[in-house]
Scaffold this motif. Structure first.
Motif, PDB file in Angstrom:
ATOM      1  N   LEU A  15       0.815  -1.219   0.000  1.00  0.00           N
ATOM      2  CA  LEU A  15       0.000   0.000   0.000  1.00  0.00           C
ATOM      3  C   LEU A  15       0.850   1.271   0.000  1.00  0.00           C
ATOM      4  O   LEU A  15       0.312   2.377   0.002  1.00  0.00           O
ATOM      5  CB  LEU A  15      -0.926   0.002   1.228  1.00  0.00           C
ATOM      6  CG  LEU A  15      -1.959  -1.120   1.263  1.00  0.00           C
ATOM      7  CD1 LEU A  15      -2.694  -1.114   2.596  1.00  0.00           C
ATOM      8  CD2 LEU A  15      -2.936  -0.984   0.096  1.00  0.00           C
ATOM      9  N   ASN A  16       2.162   1.096   0.038  1.00  0.00           N
ATOM     10  CA  ASN A  16       3.095   2.219   0.023  1.00  0.00           C
ATOM     11  C   ASN A  16       2.897   3.155   1.222  1.00  0.00           C
ATOM     12  O   ASN A  16       2.916   4.369   1.096  1.00  0.00           O
ATOM     13  CB  ASN A  16       2.993   2.993  -1.296  1.00  0.00           C
ATOM     14  CG  ASN A  16       4.207   3.870  -1.545  1.00  0.00           C
ATOM     15  OD1 ASN A  16       5.301   3.552  -1.092  1.00  0.00           O
ATOM     16  ND2 ASN A  16       4.009   4.970  -2.243  1.00  0.00           N
ATOM     17  N   VAL A  17       2.659   2.552   2.386  1.00  0.00           N
ATOM     18  CA  VAL A  17       2.571   3.292   3.643  1.00  0.00           C
ATOM     19  C   VAL A  17       3.442   2.574   4.667  1.00  0.00           C
ATOM     20  O   VAL A  17       3.838   1.431   4.460  1.00  0.00           O
ATOM     21  CB  VAL A  17       1.122   3.396   4.184  1.00  0.00           C
ATOM     22  CG1 VAL A  17       0.233   4.164   3.230  1.00  0.00           C
ATOM     23  CG2 VAL A  17       0.531   2.045   4.504  1.00  0.00           C
ATOM     24  N   SER A  18       3.716   3.247   5.771  1.00  0.00           N
ATOM     25  CA  SER A  18       4.488   2.594   6.816  1.00  0.00           C
ATOM     26  C   SER A  18       3.548   1.848   7.757  1.00  0.00           C
ATOM     27  O   SER A  18       2.362   2.164   7.850  1.00  0.00           O
ATOM     28  CB  SER A  18       5.319   3.629   7.587  1.00  0.00           C
ATOM     29  OG  SER A  18       4.478   4.582   8.179  1.00  0.00           O
ATOM     30  N   VAL A  19       4.082   0.880   8.446  1.00  0.00           N
ATOM     31  CA  VAL A  19       3.285   0.093   9.371  1.00  0.00           C
ATOM     32  C   VAL A  19       2.709   0.983  10.471  1.00  0.00           C
ATOM     33  O   VAL A  19       1.572   0.783  10.901  1.00  0.00           O
ATOM     34  CB  VAL A  19       4.122  -1.068   9.972  1.00  0.00           C
ATOM     35  CG1 VAL A  19       3.360  -1.782  11.068  1.00  0.00           C
ATOM     36  CG2 VAL A  19       4.534  -2.051   8.887  1.00  0.00           C
ATOM     37  N   ASP A  20       3.474   1.999  10.912  1.00  0.00           N
ATOM     38  CA  ASP A  20       2.956   2.863  11.971  1.00  0.00           C
ATOM     39  C   ASP A  20       1.703   3.616  11.539  1.00  0.00           C
ATOM     40  O   ASP A  20       0.818   3.881  12.346  1.00  0.00           O
ATOM     41  CB  ASP A  20       4.022   3.822  12.512  1.00  0.00           C
ATOM     42  CG  ASP A  20       4.590   4.773  11.484  1.00  0.00           C
ATOM     43  OD1 ASP A  20       4.616   4.430  10.292  1.00  0.00           O
ATOM     44  OD2 ASP A  20       5.031   5.874  11.870  1.00  0.00           O
ATOM     45  N   ILE A  21       1.576   3.904  10.262  1.00  0.00           N
ATOM     46  CA  ILE A  21       0.351   4.545   9.767  1.00  0.00           C
ATOM     47  C   ILE A  21      -0.831   3.585   9.925  1.00  0.00           C
ATOM     48  O   ILE A  21      -1.908   3.983  10.353  1.00  0.00           O
ATOM     49  CB  ILE A  21       0.503   4.965   8.293  1.00  0.00           C
ATOM     50  CG1 ILE A  21       1.544   6.077   8.149  1.00  0.00           C
ATOM     51  CG2 ILE A  21      -0.831   5.377   7.696  1.00  0.00           C
ATOM     52  CD1 ILE A  21       1.207   7.376   8.843  1.00  0.00           C
ATOM     53  N   LEU A  22      -0.619   2.321   9.601  1.00  0.00           N
ATOM     54  CA  LEU A  22      -1.698   1.344   9.740  1.00  0.00           C
ATOM     55  C   LEU A  22      -2.068   1.122  11.204  1.00  0.00           C
ATOM     56  O   LEU A  22      -3.221   0.858  11.524  1.00  0.00           O
ATOM     57  CB  LEU A  22      -1.304   0.007   9.104  1.00  0.00           C
ATOM     58  CG  LEU A  22      -1.067   0.019   7.594  1.00  0.00           C
ATOM     59  CD1 LEU A  22      -0.646  -1.369   7.117  1.00  0.00           C
ATOM     60  CD2 LEU A  22      -2.305   0.501   6.846  1.00  0.00           C
ATOM     61  N   LEU A  23      -1.090   1.256  12.094  1.00  0.00           N
ATOM     62  CA  LEU A  23      -1.311   0.971  13.509  1.00  0.00           C
ATOM     63  C   LEU A  23      -1.558   2.207  14.360  1.00  0.00           C
ATOM     64  O   LEU A  23      -1.766   2.086  15.564  1.00  0.00           O
ATOM     65  CB  LEU A  23      -0.098   0.219  14.082  1.00  0.00           C
ATOM     66  CG  LEU A  23       0.173  -1.165  13.518  1.00  0.00           C
ATOM     67  CD1 LEU A  23       1.493  -1.704  14.061  1.00  0.00           C
ATOM     68  CD2 LEU A  23      -0.965  -2.105  13.845  1.00  0.00           C
ATOM     69  N   CYS A  24      -1.552   3.397  13.766  1.00  0.00           N
ATOM     70  CA  CYS A  24      -1.543   4.625  14.568  1.00  0.00           C
ATOM     71  C   CYS A  24      -2.712   4.739  15.539  1.00  0.00           C
ATOM     72  O   CYS A  24      -2.568   5.333  16.599  1.00  0.00           O
ATOM     73  CB  CYS A  24      -1.440   5.862  13.698  1.00  0.00           C
ATOM     74  SG  CYS A  24      -2.906   6.271  12.758  1.00  0.00           S
ATOM     75  N   ASP A  25      -3.856   4.159  15.247  1.00  0.00           N
ATOM     76  CA  ASP A  25      -4.980   4.247  16.181  1.00  0.00           C
ATOM     77  C   ASP A  25      -4.807   3.326  17.383  1.00  0.00           C
ATOM     78  O   ASP A  25      -5.579   3.420  18.340  1.00  0.00           O
ATOM     79  CB  ASP A  25      -6.296   3.937  15.462  1.00  0.00           C
ATOM     80  CG  ASP A  25      -6.654   5.026  14.460  1.00  0.00           C
ATOM     81  OD1 ASP A  25      -6.398   6.203  14.755  1.00  0.00           O
ATOM     82  OD2 ASP A  25      -7.172   4.689  13.386  1.00  0.00           O
ATOM     83  N   SER A  26      -3.801   2.473  17.350  1.00  0.00           N
ATOM     84  CA  SER A  26      -3.517   1.608  18.485  1.00  0.00           C
ATOM     85  C   SER A  26      -2.280   2.059  19.250  1.00  0.00           C
ATOM     86  O   SER A  26      -1.917   1.459  20.254  1.00  0.00           O
ATOM     87  CB  SER A  26      -3.303   0.167  18.007  1.00  0.00           C
ATOM     88  OG  SER A  26      -4.493  -0.359  17.480  1.00  0.00           O
ATOM     89  N   LEU A  27      -1.631   3.114  18.792  1.00  0.00           N
ATOM     90  CA  LEU A  27      -0.420   3.607  19.437  1.00  0.00           C
ATOM     91  C   LEU A  27      -0.767   4.659  20.479  1.00  0.00           C
ATOM     92  O   LEU A  27      -1.821   5.284  20.431  1.00  0.00           O
ATOM     93  CB  LEU A  27       0.526   4.219  18.397  1.00  0.00           C
ATOM     94  CG  LEU A  27       0.991   3.284  17.294  1.00  0.00           C
ATOM     95  CD1 LEU A  27       1.827   4.049  16.268  1.00  0.00           C
ATOM     96  CD2 LEU A  27       1.808   2.146  17.866  1.00  0.00           C
ATOM     97  N   GLU A  28       0.135   4.878  21.414  1.00  0.00           N
ATOM     98  CA  GLU A  28      -0.068   5.864  22.460  1.00  0.00           C
ATOM     99  C   GLU A  28       0.944   6.991  22.331  1.00  0.00           C
ATOM    100  O   GLU A  28       2.010   6.830  21.772  1.00  0.00           O
ATOM    101  CB  GLU A  28       0.092   5.215  23.835  1.00  0.00           C
ATOM    102  CG  GLU A  28      -0.975   4.191  24.129  1.00  0.00           C
ATOM    103  CD  GLU A  28      -0.838   3.614  25.520  1.00  0.00           C
ATOM    104  OE1 GLU A  28      -0.217   4.242  26.388  1.00  0.00           O
ATOM    105  OE2 GLU A  28      -1.379   2.523  25.731  1.00  0.00           O
ATOM    106  N   GLY A  29       0.595   8.141  22.874  1.00  0.00           N
ATOM    107  CA  GLY A  29       1.521   9.252  23.031  1.00  0.00           C
ATOM    108  C   GLY A  29       2.033   9.841  21.736  1.00  0.00           C
ATOM    109  O   GLY A  29       1.345   9.886  20.727  1.00  0.00           O
ATOM    110  N   LEU A  30       3.274  10.300  21.776  1.00  0.00           N
ATOM    111  CA  LEU A  30       3.872  10.989  20.643  1.00  0.00           C
ATOM    112  C   LEU A  30       3.959  10.114  19.404  1.00  0.00           C
ATOM    113  O   LEU A  30       3.862  10.604  18.294  1.00  0.00           O
ATOM    114  CB  LEU A  30       5.269  11.506  21.003  1.00  0.00           C
ATOM    115  CG  LEU A  30       5.328  12.639  22.020  1.00  0.00           C
ATOM    116  CD1 LEU A  30       6.772  12.984  22.344  1.00  0.00           C
ATOM    117  CD2 LEU A  30       4.591  13.868  21.505  1.00  0.00           C
ATOM    118  N   THR A  31       4.131   8.826  19.588  1.00  0.00           N
ATOM    119  CA  THR A  31       4.237   7.938  18.441  1.00  0.00           C
ATOM    120  C   THR A  31       2.973   8.013  17.598  1.00  0.00           C
ATOM    121  O   THR A  31       3.030   8.108  16.383  1.00  0.00           O
ATOM    122  CB  THR A  31       4.496   6.491  18.894  1.00  0.00           C
ATOM    123  OG1 THR A  31       5.628   6.478  19.751  1.00  0.00           O
ATOM    124  CG2 THR A  31       4.761   5.597  17.718  1.00  0.00           C
TER     125      THR A  31
END
Length: 117
Positions: free
Chosen positions: A61-77
């Motif tokens: 999808l030409n995105v980073s994994v953190d973009i896919l997971l961002c709603d499950s991440l906390e804080g600044l990440t």
């Protein structure tokens, strides 16, 4: 409190970016090397995806994994992931569209600041 992986949010992100790329679930499965049924199960939050599968999908999808997971991440990440997502959206805009969006966001932020007083 520990935040858990939000499978529904992950599935929505995969589906969102898949559609933005103009891919069917079948096309994404071919590119990522993952079965179509697994893609469908991830998108509908019926299945977990391994780290390897997430990387394959993100690359397809030409995105980073953190973009896919961002709603499950906390804080600044999480905030950093959202900033990357917004930057990607703005890259596709004309200069005029970018100015309108930035001006709108500034006005919204000012309005939120005033509401918090």
């Amino acid at each position: 409190m520990e935040k858990k992986l939000d499978l529904s949010a992950l599935g929505q992100k995969v589906k969102q970016y898949r559609k933005e790329m103009g891919y069917s679930a079948e096309k994404l499965s071919e590119i990522a090397g993952v079965s179509k049924s697994h893609i469908n199960n991830i998108e509908s939050a019926n299945s977990h995806a391994s780290a390897e599968v997430l990387v394959r999908i993100a690359n397809a999808l030409n995105v980073s994994v953190d973009i896919l997971l961002c709603d499950s991440l906390e804080g600044l990440t999480s905030q950093q992931a959202r900033v990357k997502e917004y930057a990607k959206l703005l890259e596709e805009c004309t200069d005029t569209e970018t100015k309108i969006i930035v001006d709108t966001v500034k006005a919204l932020k000012d309005s939120l600041k005033d509401a918090g007083r």
